[in-house]
Design a protein around this motif. Structure first.
Motif, short mmCIF file in Angstrom:
data_model
loop_
_atom_site.label_atom_id
_atom_site.label_comp_id
_atom_site.label_asym_id
_atom_site.label_seq_id
_atom_site.Cartn_x
_atom_site.Cartn_y
_atom_site.Cartn_z
N LYS A 1 11.55 -0.48 -11.91
CA LYS A 1 12.91 -0.62 -11.39
C LYS A 1 13.03 0.02 -10.00
N LYS A 2 12.43 1.20 -9.85
CA LYS A 2 12.51 1.88 -8.56
C LYS A 2 11.78 1.10 -7.47
N ALA B 1 7.21 3.48 -17.33
CA ALA B 1 6.87 2.20 -16.70
C ALA B 1 8.13 1.46 -16.25
N GLU B 2 9.15 1.43 -17.11
CA GLU B 2 10.41 0.76 -16.74
C GLU B 2 11.05 1.41 -15.53
N THR B 3 11.04 2.73 -15.51
CA THR B 3 11.65 3.46 -14.40
C THR B 3 10.91 3.17 -13.09
N LYS B 4 9.59 3.19 -13.14
CA LYS B 4 8.80 2.94 -11.93
C LYS B 4 9.00 1.51 -11.43
N VAL C 1 0.84 -1.20 0.00
CA VAL C 1 0.00 0.00 0.00
C VAL C 1 0.88 1.25 0.00
N TYR C 2 1.93 1.24 0.81
CA TYR C 2 2.86 2.37 0.85
C TYR C 2 3.47 2.62 -0.53
N ILE C 3 3.92 1.56 -1.22
CA ILE C 3 4.51 1.69 -2.56
C ILE C 3 3.47 2.24 -3.54
N LEU C 4 2.26 1.72 -3.49
CA LEU C 4 1.21 2.19 -4.40
C LEU C 4 0.88 3.66 -4.17
N GLN D 1 13.94 -1.88 -6.51
CA GLN D 1 15.09 -1.45 -5.71
C GLN D 1 14.67 -1.11 -4.28
N THR D 2 13.55 -0.41 -4.15
CA THR D 2 13.05 -0.04 -2.81
C THR D 2 12.70 -1.30 -2.02
N ALA D 3 12.05 -2.25 -2.67
CA ALA D 3 11.68 -3.50 -1.98
C ALA D 3 12.92 -4.26 -1.53
#
Length: 146
Positions: free
Chosen positions: A124-125, A119-122, A82-85, A128-130
């Motif tokens: 990937k980010k 889309a690719e950038t999101k 939920v935080y990521i979304l 990486q965050t996960a």
């Protein structure tokens, strides 16, 4: 008779020829070419004639869109999804919870639809965050047909 004496005899017979055909002395002298007229348009009034040109509007195509798909796993907490979304995809809380439950119940869900580079950038980010937080959340992109 050997070849060197043949070339010498030939060059002595014809003073304009040489044993080396690349030598500039053997190139013929070219006569100057007539110059072209400075004005190539007829002088009978063609320069005053109007030419109609139809200008077409450029055809712009929409860029192909890609869905950012998040996959369910047994280790990533629902709160983190939920935080990521909310943080990466700018969903409000009710919509983020709805997408998270869709991911949880169906095994995957679409977090957003964007042009390919975004889309690719999101994706990937998010991955990486996960990983930075120690979660195996997997996010990928796939072509989206609207």
């Amino acid at each position: 008779m050997n070849k060197s004496t043949d070339i010498t005899n030939i060059s002595q017979q014809n003073p304009h020829s040489s044993a080396d055909w690349h030598h500039p002395a053997t190139l013929p002298i070219l006569h100057p070419v007539k110059t072209l007229p400075s004005k190539l348009i007829d002088e009978e009034g063609e320069e005053d004639a109007e030419v109609e040109v139809m200008v077409a509007d450029p055809e712009l195509a929409e860029p192909p869109m890609y869905a950012v798909v998040m996959y369910n796993d047994d280790y990533t907490p629902m709160e983190f999804v939920v935080y990521i979304l909310q943080s990466e995809f700018r969903h409000d809380t009710p919509r983020a919870v709805e997408i998270m439950l869709n991911i949880h119940n169906q095994g995957r869900g679409i977090a957003g639809i964007y042009p390919k580079d975004i889309a690719e950038t999101k994706a990937k980010k998010v991955n990486q965050t996960a990983r930075k937080e120690g979660y195996p959340l997997l996010t990928q992109i796939e072509p989206h047909q609207s």
